[in-house]
Write a protein that holds these residues in place. Structure first.
Motif, PDB file in Angstrom:
ATOM      1  N   UNK A   1       0.871  -0.850  -0.091  1.00 21.77           N
ATOM      2  CA  UNK A   1       0.690   0.056  -0.107  1.00 21.77           C
ATOM      3  C   UNK A   1       1.028   1.105   0.230  1.00 21.77           C
ATOM      4  N   UNK A   2       0.952   1.785  -0.878  1.00 23.13           N
ATOM      5  CA  UNK A   2       1.879   3.241  -0.657  1.00 23.13           C
ATOM      6  C   UNK A   2       0.929   4.178   0.143  1.00 23.13           C
ATOM      7  N   UNK A   3       2.739   4.630   0.688  1.00 21.05           N
ATOM      8  CA  UNK A   3       2.154   5.276   2.440  1.00 21.05           C
ATOM      9  C   UNK A   3       1.694   6.519   2.196  1.00 21.05           C
ATOM     10  N   UNK A   4       1.174   7.212   0.973  1.00 22.36           N
ATOM     11  CA  UNK A   4       0.313   8.588   1.142  1.00 22.36           C
ATOM     12  C   UNK A   4      -1.115   8.283   1.053  1.00 22.36           C
ATOM     13  N   UNK A   5      -1.391   6.408   0.202  1.00 22.76           N
ATOM     14  CA  UNK A   5      -2.752   5.876   0.660  1.00 22.76           C
ATOM     15  C   UNK A   5      -2.958   6.495   2.313  1.00 22.76           C
ATOM     16  N   UNK A   6      -2.252   4.754   2.833  1.00 24.23           N
ATOM     17  CA  UNK A   6      -2.252   4.450   4.250  1.00 24.23           C
ATOM     18  C   UNK A   6      -2.237   5.635   4.950  1.00 24.23           C
ATOM     19  N   UNK A   7      -2.070   6.967   5.067  1.00 23.29           N
ATOM     20  CA  UNK A   7      -1.861   7.928   5.572  1.00 23.29           C
ATOM     21  C   UNK A   7      -3.053   8.303   5.675  1.00 23.29           C
ATOM     22  N   UNK A   8      -3.800   8.493   4.057  1.00 22.17           N
ATOM     23  CA  UNK A   8      -5.007   9.516   4.331  1.00 22.17           C
ATOM     24  C   UNK A   8      -5.941   8.358   5.209  1.00 22.17           C
ATOM     25  N   UNK A   9      -5.569   7.001   5.247  1.00 21.34           N
ATOM     26  CA  UNK A   9      -6.866   5.720   5.231  1.00 21.34           C
ATOM     27  C   UNK A   9      -6.710   6.302   6.858  1.00 21.34           C
ATOM     28  N   UNK A  10      -5.534   6.333   7.845  1.00 22.03           N
ATOM     29  CA  UNK A  10      -5.499   6.326   9.125  1.00 22.03           C
ATOM     30  C   UNK A  10      -6.197   7.693   9.312  1.00 22.03           C
ATOM     31  N   UNK A  11      -5.721   8.736   8.619  1.00 23.78           N
ATOM     32  CA  UNK A  11      -6.015  10.189   8.752  1.00 23.78           C
ATOM     33  C   UNK A  11      -8.103  10.728   9.230  1.00 23.78           C
ATOM     34  N   UNK A  12      -8.428   9.658   7.962  1.00 26.67           N
ATOM     35  CA  UNK A  12      -9.986   9.045   8.126  1.00 26.67           C
ATOM     36  C   UNK A  12     -10.177   8.213   9.179  1.00 26.67           C
ATOM     37  N   UNK A  13      -9.412   7.215   9.816  1.00 31.65           N
ATOM     38  CA  UNK A  13     -10.043   6.604  10.879  1.00 31.65           C
ATOM     39  C   UNK A  13      -9.882   7.294  12.567  1.00 31.65           C
ATOM     40  N   UNK A  14      -8.766   8.641  11.961  1.00 34.04           N
ATOM     41  CA  UNK A  14      -8.249   9.528  13.229  1.00 34.04           C
ATOM     42  C   UNK A  14      -9.886  10.837  13.662  1.00 34.04           C
ATOM     43  N   UNK A  15     -10.260  10.582  12.504  1.00 35.50           N
ATOM     44  CA  UNK A  15     -11.553  11.561  12.276  1.00 35.50           C
ATOM     45  C   UNK A  15     -13.105  10.886  13.243  1.00 35.50           C
ATOM     46  N   UNK A  16     -12.762   9.395  12.490  1.00 36.45           N
ATOM     47  CA  UNK A  16     -14.408   8.601  13.111  1.00 36.45           C
ATOM     48  C   UNK A  16     -14.067   8.735  14.071  1.00 36.45           C
ATOM     49  N   UNK A  17     -12.963   7.734  14.449  1.00 34.32           N
ATOM     50  CA  UNK A  17     -12.803   8.142  16.325  1.00 34.32           C
ATOM     51  C   UNK A  17     -13.141   9.155  17.101  1.00 34.32           C
ATOM     52  N   UNK A  18     -12.500  10.685  16.276  1.00 31.67           N
ATOM     53  CA  UNK A  18     -13.139  12.010  17.235  1.00 31.67           C
ATOM     54  C   UNK A  18     -14.301  11.866  16.589  1.00 31.67           C
ATOM     55  N   UNK A  19     -15.061  11.109  16.219  1.00 35.32           N
ATOM     56  CA  UNK A  19     -16.833  11.826  16.127  1.00 35.32           C
ATOM     57  C   UNK A  19     -17.587  12.878  14.270  1.00 35.32           C
ATOM     58  N   UNK A  20     -16.393  12.381  13.378  1.00 37.09           N
ATOM     59  CA  UNK A  20     -16.704  13.351  12.568  1.00 37.09           C
ATOM     60  C   UNK A  20     -18.010  12.203  11.528  1.00 37.09           C
TER      61      UNK A  20
END
Length: 52
Positions: A1-20
């Protein structure tokens, strides 16, 4: 998995965990004409199909 894609997925997970995605709408009732079922009721009503 490309690093940029992994970073984007990780950011989405973080946003969701924070209630987005923590919101409630009336879309089920609007489109179906009935109130949505809670998970426990849905699983009980469909237990036979889910076990198949």
């Amino acid at each position: 998995m490309p690093a940029r894609y992994a970073a984007a997925l990780s950011a989405l997970d973080g946003d969701i965990a924070e209630g987005s995605e923590d919101r409630v709408t009336d879309e089920v009732q609007h489109w179906t004409g009935r109130r949505p079922a809670d998970l426990k009721s849905f699983l009980a009503a469909h237990a036979t199909l889910l076990r198949a």
